[in-house]
Write a protein that holds these residues in place. Structure first.
Motif, mmCIF file in Angstrom:
data_model
loop_
_atom_site.group_PDB
_atom_site.id
_atom_site.type_symbol
_atom_site.label_atom_id
_atom_site.label_comp_id
_atom_site.label_asym_id
_atom_site.label_seq_id
_atom_site.Cartn_x
_atom_site.Cartn_y
_atom_site.Cartn_z
ATOM 1 N N HIS A 23 0.833 -1.208 0.000
ATOM 2 C CA HIS A 23 0.000 0.000 0.000
ATOM 3 C C HIS A 23 0.868 1.259 0.000
ATOM 4 C CE1 HIS A 23 -3.722 -2.242 1.799
ATOM 5 N NE2 HIS A 23 -3.305 -2.762 0.649
ATOM 6 N N LEU A 24 1.903 1.235 -0.822
ATOM 7 C CA LEU A 24 2.819 2.373 -0.879
ATOM 8 C C LEU A 24 2.145 3.558 -1.552
ATOM 9 C CD1 LEU A 24 6.046 0.477 -1.983
ATOM 10 C CD2 LEU A 24 5.577 1.415 0.278
ATOM 11 N N ASP A 25 2.319 4.717 -0.972
ATOM 12 C CA ASP A 25 1.755 5.956 -1.509
ATOM 13 C C ASP A 25 2.885 6.969 -1.617
ATOM 14 O OD1 ASP A 25 0.464 8.273 -2.160
ATOM 15 O OD2 ASP A 25 -1.025 8.172 -0.547
ATOM 16 N N VAL A 26 3.298 7.255 -2.859
ATOM 17 C CA VAL A 26 4.465 8.097 -3.068
ATOM 18 C C VAL A 26 4.258 9.516 -2.559
ATOM 19 C CG1 VAL A 26 3.885 8.960 -5.376
ATOM 20 C CG2 VAL A 26 6.294 8.564 -4.760
ATOM 21 N N THR A 27 3.022 9.918 -2.340
ATOM 22 C CA THR A 27 2.794 11.267 -1.812
ATOM 23 C C THR A 27 3.283 11.392 -0.369
ATOM 24 O OG1 THR A 27 0.536 10.721 -1.096
ATOM 25 C CG2 THR A 27 0.801 11.619 -3.324
ATOM 26 N N ASP A 28 3.551 10.266 0.279
ATOM 27 C CA ASP A 28 4.113 10.312 1.635
ATOM 28 C C ASP A 28 5.605 10.646 1.626
ATOM 29 O OD1 ASP A 28 1.660 9.577 2.668
ATOM 30 O OD2 ASP A 28 2.142 7.435 2.722
ATOM 31 N N PRO A 30 9.088 12.580 1.159
ATOM 32 C CA PRO A 30 9.498 13.993 1.204
ATOM 33 C C PRO A 30 10.081 14.417 -0.135
ATOM 34 C CG PRO A 30 11.129 12.633 2.306
ATOM 35 C CD PRO A 30 9.988 11.721 1.973
ATOM 36 N N PRO A 31 10.008 15.674 -0.468
ATOM 37 C CA PRO A 31 10.582 16.153 -1.726
ATOM 38 C C PRO A 31 12.065 15.817 -1.822
ATOM 39 C CG PRO A 31 9.231 17.851 -0.703
ATOM 40 C CD PRO A 31 9.367 16.756 0.302
ATOM 41 N N GLY A 32 12.450 15.219 -2.938
ATOM 42 C CA GLY A 32 13.856 14.886 -3.152
ATOM 43 C C GLY A 32 14.332 13.682 -2.367
ATOM 44 N N GLY A 33 13.440 13.012 -1.650
ATOM 45 C CA GLY A 33 13.868 11.878 -0.818
ATOM 46 C C GLY A 33 13.088 10.611 -1.102
ATOM 47 N N ARG A 34 12.680 10.425 -2.362
ATOM 48 C CA ARG A 34 11.843 9.269 -2.661
ATOM 49 C C ARG A 34 12.581 7.937 -2.507
ATOM 50 N NH1 ARG A 34 8.471 11.368 -8.018
ATOM 51 N NH2 ARG A 34 6.888 12.560 -6.853
ATOM 52 N N ALA A 35 13.852 7.879 -2.915
ATOM 53 C CA ALA A 35 14.603 6.629 -2.780
ATOM 54 C C ALA A 35 14.798 6.274 -1.305
ATOM 55 C CB ALA A 35 15.953 6.738 -3.493
ATOM 56 N N ASP A 36 15.138 7.281 -0.485
ATOM 57 C CA ASP A 36 15.263 7.044 0.959
ATOM 58 C C ASP A 36 13.946 6.557 1.547
ATOM 59 O OD1 ASP A 36 17.912 7.622 1.362
ATOM 60 O OD2 ASP A 36 17.580 9.745 1.739
ATOM 61 N N TRP A 37 12.877 7.202 1.150
ATOM 62 C CA TRP A 37 11.550 6.832 1.661
ATOM 63 C C TRP A 37 11.208 5.395 1.291
ATOM 64 C CZ3 TRP A 37 7.511 5.644 -1.772
ATOM 65 C CH2 TRP A 37 6.267 5.397 -1.175
ATOM 66 N N LEU A 38 11.432 5.011 0.034
ATOM 67 C CA LEU A 38 11.094 3.657 -0.406
ATOM 68 C C LEU A 38 11.974 2.623 0.288
ATOM 69 C CD1 LEU A 38 9.553 1.703 -2.162
ATOM 70 C CD2 LEU A 38 11.107 2.244 -4.063
ATOM 71 N N ALA A 39 13.281 2.909 0.398
ATOM 72 C CA ALA A 39 14.174 1.971 1.098
ATOM 73 C C ALA A 39 13.738 1.797 2.551
ATOM 74 C CB ALA A 39 15.617 2.468 1.029
#
Length: 494
Positions: A23-28, A30-39
């Motif tokens: 249930h990943l939601d990319v809007t969660d 942070p700007p410029g930190g998508r790879a960190d967020w997904l990892a």
């Protein structure tokens, strides 16, 4: 099925990016930190079991399309998980989860005996238990391997192979010297990696180097040897173990060439405990001239106890042969898989000269009738199948990156520190400028959530303050944060 939804005016709205996977939601993000967020999301899901070990992650193109991000974001997140040892690429088999992140230590109950001063200048025999129990956000304790990288799939495969071939009698009491299959595997491993030639019948399996020292202490006391010289600085744990068996441990200085053999001769001890391939904690290697001096001392009747605790972990230098390879009748040799796989296995080995072997085997039998046999057989299968060699190659590559990250972080956050022992092993030692007690620095760091060991713990004689820092068990991001905290802790005590 289309995820487009009709708008109130009858037109079709674009689908909202998101993935059914976790249930990943990319809007969660942070700007410029998508790879960190997904990892981070993947790491948490592996840790809590939503993505079990052995399962496959979605293809990078598929997950990128679901999330509405570039494929590079997913590739970068997966690569970070590979570097941390949680997943591995399997070619056409995709990206597979191979290890769960180490679970942070649980908070210590109020009744637990955590000392008010966790790093006393004169540590007692229970100090390692107390410090191990103290919670920390980042643990840079030396001697801890990458526990998240334990080869679970290979271990399970070896276990199934062993169980398929066992007969009923194999479940009985084993030989107190160890399972013959493991003793053969150890003999082969030592010949290939440490230059040691030994008959498998002469290998004694132990529950790690700590028990090996206890068995040797008992045998040596029976032979009238009650003094074993130790390196200074040298392992506090080793010193405590020998002292526990009423063996005195006079210090012998170590310099850039290793133990000073002239001082060993002067101290008069009939035996010496050494870490010649990667001295703990300084990381120096016993050089050729000192080896020749030590051989002369041994031929005159001296006995060497060689702790080969992490010699396989070398990066920037050629292999250094074990002392046992050239002095088999003067060297008691101890090793284990604690730094190769995990301390939890409690499996090591001991080689002793003929004159002490019977006494050591008697002590081994009286201790507990020998190690549990099944784990020995599984380890033997892992060693003979090539699984342990594959694990060592993986760890070497990862350790180099983590070591380099620590050295760079030390240069940024502890610019006055001197780094020692970078060419091999699982730890670095740094000596600090100034006169701030290293126990104060370690205490201040633990108050900030980072755990290290003060160098002074491993000294019997005065010396400059310092810290012993393990890097194998943490990814580069945690190492950077931990060393930054150390820098702040050091500055706070100046």
């Amino acid at each position: 099925m289309s995820r487009a939804k009709p708008a109130p005016d009858g037109r079709t709205k674009a689908a909202v990016p998101g993935s059914d996977f976790l249930h990943l939601d990319v809007t969660d993000a942070p700007p410029g930190g998508r790879a960190d967020w997904l990892a981070g999301r993947l790491r948490a899901a592996i840790a809590d079991g939503r993505i079990p070990v052995g399962s496959r992650l979605p293809a990078t193109r598929v997950l990128a399309a679901d999330l509405g991000v570039s494929r590079g974001v997913v590739v970068e997140a997966y690569q970070r998980m590979v570097e941390e040892g949680h997943v591995a690429g399997r070619g056409r088999g995709g990206t597979v989860v191979v290890a769960a992140p180490a679970v942070p230590p649980a908070p210590v109950p109020a009744a637990a005996p955590v000392p008010a001063r966790p790093f006393p200048p004169a540590p007692g025999t229970d100090i390692f238990d107390a410090v191990r129990a103290a919670p920390a956000r980042i643990d840079l304790t030396p001697g801890v391997p990458d526990l998240a990288a334990f080869p679970r799939a290979d271990w399970l495969r070896a276990e199934r192979t062993v169980l398929r071939h066992l007969v009923a009698s194999d479940f009985g009491y084993g030989d107190p010297r160890g399972a013959p299959a493991l003793r053969r595997a150890v003999a082969t491993w030592l010949a290939r990696y440490r230059g040691v030639t030994v008959d498998p019948a002469d290998v004694i399996v132990t529950t790690g180097v700590s028990q090996a020292l206890g068995l040797l202490a008992q045998a040596l006391r029976g032979a009238g040897i009650t003094r074993v010289a130790v390196e200074d600085p040298g392992s506090l744990g080793v010193r405590q173990q020998l002292n526990n068996w009423r063996v005195e441990t006079p210090p012998v200085p170590v310099d850039a060439a290793g133990v000073r053999v002239a001082d060993l001769v002067a101290c008069g001890a009939p035996a010496v405990m050494l870490t010649p391939a990667h001295q703990f904690p300084t990381g120096v290697v016993l050089d050729g001239d000192r080896r020749r001096q030590l051989a002369a001392w041994a031929r005159a009747g001296g006995l060497v106890i060689e702790d080969d605790y992490d010699a396989e972990h070398r990066y920037d230098r050629p292999p250094v042969p074990a002392l046992r390879a050239t002095l088999p009748e003067s060297v008691c040799y101890a090793g284990s898989v604690s730094k190769l796989l995990a301390p939890a296995l409690r499996i090591g080995w001991l080689l002793v000269p003929d004159r002490h072997r019977a006494a050591v085997v008697d002590a081994r039998r009286n201790a507990d009738l020998g190690n549990a046999v099944l784990p020995q057989l599984v380890l033997a299968e892992l060693m003979t199948s090539g699984g342990l060699e594959r694990q060592l190659r993986l760890l070497r590559r990862r350790h180099v990156r983590r070591r380099d990250a620590m050295i760079a972080a030390i240069a940024r956050h502890l610019p006055g520190a001197t780094v020692h022992g970078a060419a091999a092993g699982l730890h670095l030692t740094v000596t600090l400028d100034g006169d701030v007690p290293d126990t104060d620095v370690a205490t201040a760091a633990l108050e900030r959530g980072v755990k290290v060991q003060p160098l002074s713990w491993h000294r019997q004689r005065p010396g400059p303050p310092g810290l012993v820092l393990g890097y194998a068990a943490n990814p580069a991001t945690a190492i950077e944060e931990g060393v930054a905290v150390l820098g702040a802790a050091y500055r706070s005590r100046r």
